[in-house]
Design a protein around this motif. Structure first.
Motif, mmCIF file in Angstrom:
data_model
loop_
_atom_site.group_PDB
_atom_site.id
_atom_site.type_symbol
_atom_site.label_atom_id
_atom_site.label_comp_id
_atom_site.label_asym_id
_atom_site.label_seq_id
_atom_site.Cartn_x
_atom_site.Cartn_y
_atom_site.Cartn_z
ATOM 1 N N ASP A 294 0.754 -1.120 0.186
ATOM 2 C CA ASP A 294 -0.124 -0.071 -0.097
ATOM 3 C C ASP A 294 0.859 1.261 0.078
ATOM 4 O O ASP A 294 0.423 2.112 -0.684
ATOM 5 N N ASP B 293 0.536 4.062 -2.696
ATOM 6 C CA ASP B 293 0.202 5.584 -2.560
ATOM 7 C C ASP B 293 1.296 6.672 -2.752
ATOM 8 O O ASP B 293 1.177 7.672 -3.323
ATOM 9 N N CYS C 88 -2.164 -4.905 -1.756
ATOM 10 C CA CYS C 88 -2.555 -3.432 -1.165
ATOM 11 C C CYS C 88 -3.905 -3.495 -0.703
ATOM 12 O O CYS C 88 -4.923 -3.017 -1.207
ATOM 13 N N ALA D 92 -5.732 0.194 -0.054
ATOM 14 C CA ALA D 92 -6.332 0.844 -1.342
ATOM 15 C C ALA D 92 -7.362 -0.107 -1.772
ATOM 16 O O ALA D 92 -8.342 0.622 -2.096
ATOM 17 N N ARG E 234 -10.049 1.195 0.366
ATOM 18 C CA ARG E 234 -10.217 2.548 0.186
ATOM 19 C C ARG E 234 -11.172 2.950 -1.158
ATOM 20 O O ARG E 234 -12.053 3.523 -1.104
ATOM 21 N N GLY F 299 -6.625 12.490 -7.140
ATOM 22 C CA GLY F 299 -6.656 11.779 -5.975
ATOM 23 C C GLY F 299 -8.335 11.346 -5.908
ATOM 24 O O GLY F 299 -8.582 10.481 -4.964
#
Length: 112
Positions: free
Chosen positions: A11, A15, A68, A71, A74, A89
């Motif tokens: 992750d 990012d 990940c 992510a 998210r 983003g």
């Protein structure tokens, strides 16, 4: 391939790539469970070709769901393959399931 598909191992690396990209990001999520392997392999070829074709307009990132997980959570990934297009983003488009090159171009072109 002029514009490689980034393959983060975790992750934090995912990012970092998102933070360093000056372009919209195509985040492509893959899985390694039996039903996901073949569709994800097919998408690897499609995403690789698109990353090359869209050099200078797009950053492509291939994220393994198991490597990940933050992510994956998210962005609400519930299956593989899944594509998320991010600008600044923020999610601007999301789709789950394999796509042809034409379908992926349509997914991207309205937002680039």
């Amino acid at each position: 391939m002029a514009n490689p598909v980034h393959r983060p191992r975790e992750d934090a690396e995912f990012d970092f790539i998102l933070g360093m990209s000056g372009f919209p990001v195509l985040a492509y999520f893959t899985g390694t469970w039996p039903k996901a392997i073949e569709p994800c392999r097919a998408m690897d070829l499609v995403v690789g070709a698109i990353a090359d074709e869209y050099t200078g307009r797009l950053t492509a990132v291939r994220a393994d769901i198991t490597r990940c997980p933050a992510a994956t959570e998210r962005y609400g990934i519930t299956g593989a393959p899944s594509c998320v297009l991010l600008k600044g983003g923020e999610v601007v488009s999301h789709d789950t399931g394999p796509m042809t090159g034409t379908e992926l171009r349509m997914f991207l072109d309205g937002h680039l």
